[in-house]
Design a protein around this motif. Structure first.
Motif, short mmCIF file in Angstrom:
data_model
loop_
_atom_site.label_atom_id
_atom_site.label_comp_id
_atom_site.label_asym_id
_atom_site.label_seq_id
_atom_site.Cartn_x
_atom_site.Cartn_y
_atom_site.Cartn_z
N ASP A 185 1.09 4.15 -2.92
CA ASP A 185 0.95 5.57 -2.61
C ASP A 185 2.17 6.36 -3.08
O ASP A 185 2.04 7.47 -3.61
N VAL B 75 -2.31 16.79 0.33
CA VAL B 75 -2.58 15.59 1.11
C VAL B 75 -3.59 14.77 0.33
O VAL B 75 -4.62 15.30 -0.11
N TYR B 76 -3.31 13.48 0.18
CA TYR B 76 -4.15 12.63 -0.65
C TYR B 76 -4.44 11.31 0.03
O TYR B 76 -3.68 10.85 0.88
N ARG B 77 -5.53 10.68 -0.36
CA ARG B 77 -5.85 9.31 0.05
C ARG B 77 -6.37 8.61 -1.20
O ARG B 77 -7.31 9.09 -1.84
N ILE B 78 -5.79 7.48 -1.53
CA ILE B 78 -6.26 6.71 -2.68
C ILE B 78 -7.36 5.78 -2.20
O ILE B 78 -7.17 4.99 -1.27
N VAL B 79 -8.52 5.90 -2.81
CA VAL B 79 -9.66 5.06 -2.46
C VAL B 79 -9.87 4.08 -3.60
O VAL B 79 -10.11 4.49 -4.74
N ARG B 80 -9.78 2.81 -3.28
CA ARG B 80 -9.98 1.79 -4.29
C ARG B 80 -11.48 1.50 -4.43
O ARG B 80 -12.19 1.42 -3.42
N THR C 59 0.84 -1.20 0.00
CA THR C 59 0.00 0.00 0.00
C THR C 59 0.87 1.25 0.00
O THR C 59 0.61 2.20 -0.75
N GLN C 60 1.91 1.27 0.81
CA GLN C 60 2.81 2.41 0.83
C GLN C 60 3.52 2.58 -0.51
O GLN C 60 3.69 3.70 -0.99
N ALA D 294 2.24 9.38 -5.71
CA ALA D 294 2.72 10.69 -5.24
C ALA D 294 3.75 11.31 -6.18
O ALA D 294 3.88 12.53 -6.24
#
Length: 79
Positions: free
Chosen positions: A60, A71-76, A56-57, A64
């Protein structure tokens, strides 16, 4: 310059610093099934330092590299 080697349980990528001085130590990237490790010899501590990234890292980090500051969050999507 870099090299790629396929071992039994990992793919190993070694990055060699060919830039101007001062040159940094080689970086070895080991890609396993469940994680990726980065290793570099630290001349100040006289030892190899290892950083472990989960898949996961790593995903990301890959995302990036192409994004602007923020600031981001990847939503699957749900399957």
């Amino acid at each position: 310059m870099f090299t790629i080697e396929h071992d039994f349980d990992a793919t190993v990528i070694t990055l060699v610093d060919e830039g101007g001085t001062p040159l940094k130590e080689d970086v070895a990237i080991n890609a396993f099934e469940d994680c990726v490790t980065l290793e570099q010899f630290d001349t100040r501590r006289n030892e190899t330092v290892t950083i472990t990234l989960s898949m996961t890292q790593l995903r990301d980090l890959s995302a990036a590299l192409d994004l602007p500051e923020g600031v981001y969050r990847i939503v699957r999507p749900r399957e």
